[in-house]
Design a protein around this motif. Sequence first.
Motif, PDB file in Angstrom:
ATOM      1  N   GLN A  45       0.820  -1.201   0.000  1.00  0.00           N
ATOM      2  CA  GLN A  45       0.000   0.000   0.000  1.00  0.00           C
ATOM      3  C   GLN A  45       0.861   1.262   0.000  1.00  0.00           C
ATOM      4  O   GLN A  45       0.540   2.252  -0.673  1.00  0.00           O
ATOM      5  CB  GLN A  45      -0.939  -0.006   1.220  1.00  0.00           C
ATOM      6  N   SER A  48       2.133   1.839  -3.474  1.00  0.00           N
ATOM      7  CA  SER A  48       1.113   2.426  -4.346  1.00  0.00           C
ATOM      8  C   SER A  48       0.907   3.903  -4.029  1.00  0.00           C
ATOM      9  O   SER A  48       0.783   4.744  -4.936  1.00  0.00           O
ATOM     10  CB  SER A  48      -0.201   1.657  -4.172  1.00  0.00           C
ATOM     11  N   GLU A  49       0.865   4.247  -2.737  1.00  0.00           N
ATOM     12  CA  GLU A  49       0.692   5.653  -2.368  1.00  0.00           C
ATOM     13  C   GLU A  49       1.885   6.492  -2.818  1.00  0.00           C
ATOM     14  O   GLU A  49       1.732   7.653  -3.196  1.00  0.00           O
ATOM     15  CB  GLU A  49       0.496   5.775  -0.858  1.00  0.00           C
ATOM     16  N   ARG A  52       1.314   7.358  -6.477  1.00  0.00           N
ATOM     17  CA  ARG A  52       0.303   8.404  -6.646  1.00  0.00           C
ATOM     18  C   ARG A  52       0.806   9.757  -6.150  1.00  0.00           C
ATOM     19  O   ARG A  52       0.495  10.800  -6.738  1.00  0.00           O
ATOM     20  CB  ARG A  52      -0.975   8.017  -5.879  1.00  0.00           C
ATOM     21  N   GLN A  69      -6.248   5.874  -2.325  1.00  0.00           N
ATOM     22  CA  GLN A  69      -5.073   5.088  -1.952  1.00  0.00           C
ATOM     23  C   GLN A  69      -4.643   5.397  -0.522  1.00  0.00           C
ATOM     24  O   GLN A  69      -4.227   4.507   0.220  1.00  0.00           O
ATOM     25  CB  GLN A  69      -3.927   5.375  -2.932  1.00  0.00           C
ATOM     26  N   ARG A  70      -4.727   6.664  -0.133  1.00  0.00           N
ATOM     27  CA  ARG A  70      -4.373   7.010   1.242  1.00  0.00           C
ATOM     28  C   ARG A  70      -5.308   6.330   2.232  1.00  0.00           C
ATOM     29  O   ARG A  70      -4.884   5.888   3.314  1.00  0.00           O
ATOM     30  CB  ARG A  70      -4.426   8.520   1.426  1.00  0.00           C
ATOM     31  N   ARG A  72      -6.781   3.414   1.792  1.00  0.00           N
ATOM     32  CA  ARG A  72      -6.366   2.008   1.868  1.00  0.00           C
ATOM     33  C   ARG A  72      -5.095   1.854   2.679  1.00  0.00           C
ATOM     34  O   ARG A  72      -4.926   0.874   3.424  1.00  0.00           O
ATOM     35  CB  ARG A  72      -6.169   1.459   0.446  1.00  0.00           C
ATOM     36  N   THR A  73      -4.189   2.806   2.546  1.00  0.00           N
ATOM     37  CA  THR A  73      -2.960   2.747   3.351  1.00  0.00           C
ATOM     38  C   THR A  73      -3.275   2.870   4.836  1.00  0.00           C
ATOM     39  O   THR A  73      -2.707   2.157   5.670  1.00  0.00           O
ATOM     40  CB  THR A  73      -2.002   3.861   2.917  1.00  0.00           C
TER      41      THR A  73
END
Length: 708
Positions: A45, A48-49, A52, A69-70, A72-73
């Motif tokens: 995660q 991915s962040e 982005r 994404q934040r 999900r993180t």
Amino acid sequence: MLPLLSLSALWGFVLNLTMGDAQSLLRANTLYRTIGVSSTDLGLQLQSERVRSSEALSTRKLNEVLGGQRARTDRSVGEFRQAVAEAGSAVGDDLRVPLGTLMGGLDRLGSIRADIDNGLSSRLTGLNEYNRILDSIFLLYDHLVTVSDLAILQQASSLQAMGMAREYIAREHALVIGALADQRLTEPETAAFTEYAASRRFLHARGLAGLDVTLRRAYEQVFASEPFQTFATAEARIIRTGAPPRDAAGWNETIDKLATQLDKHGLDASEVLAARTSEAATATVAKIAIAGGVGLIAVLASIIISVRFGRRLAGELAGLRSAAVELSEKRLPDLVERLRKGEDVDVRKEAKAIKVSGSAEITDVARAFGSVQRTAVTAAVGQAALRRGVGQVFLNLARRKQGLLHRQLALLDGMQRRTHDPDRLEELFRLDHLTTRMRRHAESLMVLSGSAPARAWRKPVAVIDIVRAAVAEVEDYTRVNVTTMPVSAFDGGAAADLTHLVAELVENATIYSPPDTTVQVRGDQVSNGYAIEIEDKGLGLPAGEYAAFNRILAEPPQFDLADSDRLGLFVVARLAERHGIKVLLRRSPLGGTTAIVLVPRSLVTEQTALTADGSGDEMAALPSRTRKKALAVVTSGTHAGLPRRVRQANLSSRLKGASSGPSEAPEPQEAAEPDKQAERSPDEVRDLFSAFQRGTQRAREEASEEGP
């Protein structure tokens, strides 16, 4: 009863050792199921962040994709914290430090995001903040592997290397995604991308070499696949051109396919390794039950026969005790000391069986001690071989880097000879200066690996030249003030190491002192040799840290890879030990730190022909490049704004005329006031730099004819 109690104690000791192995395996399995699984998802995660955020840093636009994404993180962070709580007692003292570091990085996640949202972070700075958090995750992975099974440990370490290589691919992707917005990579970003690519290749090679056939086959298929080949080609092109790929969609598709394959194989391999760990733990528990039962029967039998064979058993135990004491207090410590000195050790010869005679129980215990001895000797030899291997890696990397830097310096020389533009000459000089500093860093790796210096001179080198050459290798050399030193010289064979040693101390003084202060360098003849003092005006250190640093400088320990923050300290200690030089750190009366370098009299050569200012013939003892740098530090009227020496400027008006002599005309009034001189025209500046270039070129030619 004394022999019986001794036998029972030994049986319990061996049982405890075996039980410790089982507990270690079970603990490793628990940590993997809790912290290991949740931290893996957390790392994905964060990766991915980071991608982005790289887009947001380039476009300066926040979108819903980044916000999602934040979120999900944040969920992954919460699951990780819950997993740590579920691990409970499995989290030992060895995990508390890396776990605390990771928790601190996660606490900073909000401020990192705020800086990105407010436009306070550059692209590379923002990515590096995420990199630090991910580095702490991989540091935690290193401490999760606590099993004593060498085969499982080797496979876990290899998988860890493959996972870190996957992280470097993600870092490359984040840099490229950010650069696609403006179709360019800055110079620092290109350097970072090159570093990531080199680390990725090294980790892939190391991890693949350590995996067994079952785990390696899947990775070999990935490396032979089209996505990986396409990625490798694009990676090489980016390094060569310094520009991101024009086909953004193709790059993203390639990375997605490659990351999916690597993540899948990494997860599968982790599951396989976890299953092996669980099986090994179960088998160890079964062995413990069998060994414990047999040992208990042996103890009961010993109770029955202890009355009859008491005295004989006492004598046998005494012999076993002597052998064990000899093993623990003499043989093993001597072996460790020999390994520390770098001697070759034959494991089969050193791990001799403990020879005792007597009952079966005593001989069984002796064999158990022999097994422990072989394991300890094998581990010690393996650690020594690992240290030698790391040293060889340092040496090979340093030599390769040094060769490239020599070629770069040669190219810079050619460019300087062909350039007459003052601005270009200044830029080339700065690049030349940076390359010289890089060469010193490469030589530091050679010093840590135990290699001798590659540079040496037949003739003695003046002290002032060595000091000036060292100052010239420091970034903030304009802040260094070298006072007048008594005329003396050092042995040419030690000149390179002495220059390196002084440069490390001067650079440390400039780094850990305010940028608006100066660093004083002075030297003097003393009864035991020649003393050089480097004094800064920083904050200083506590007395305990001075004592610890001085112990390292007096008796350099084995270099610890985990203590890379003190790399310069280890280099200075090694150089000082090589030539019998004493280095001492202490608090300065002005509040900073004073480093005292005492060069022994055996390295000091008296040279009365040397002049006091050090700008005469002794400068020719240095190589051309070092001499050019030293001249750049002391030459008056340079572009860096250094003061110009003016004859009789510090004398009173009565003494100026008297010191000139009858045949010399008095100096012009303007010479005593350099600040009032008129600013040079562009033509004069051009002529000045052209003259400087011709002078340095002649010096190079003279030095090349003389040779080292």
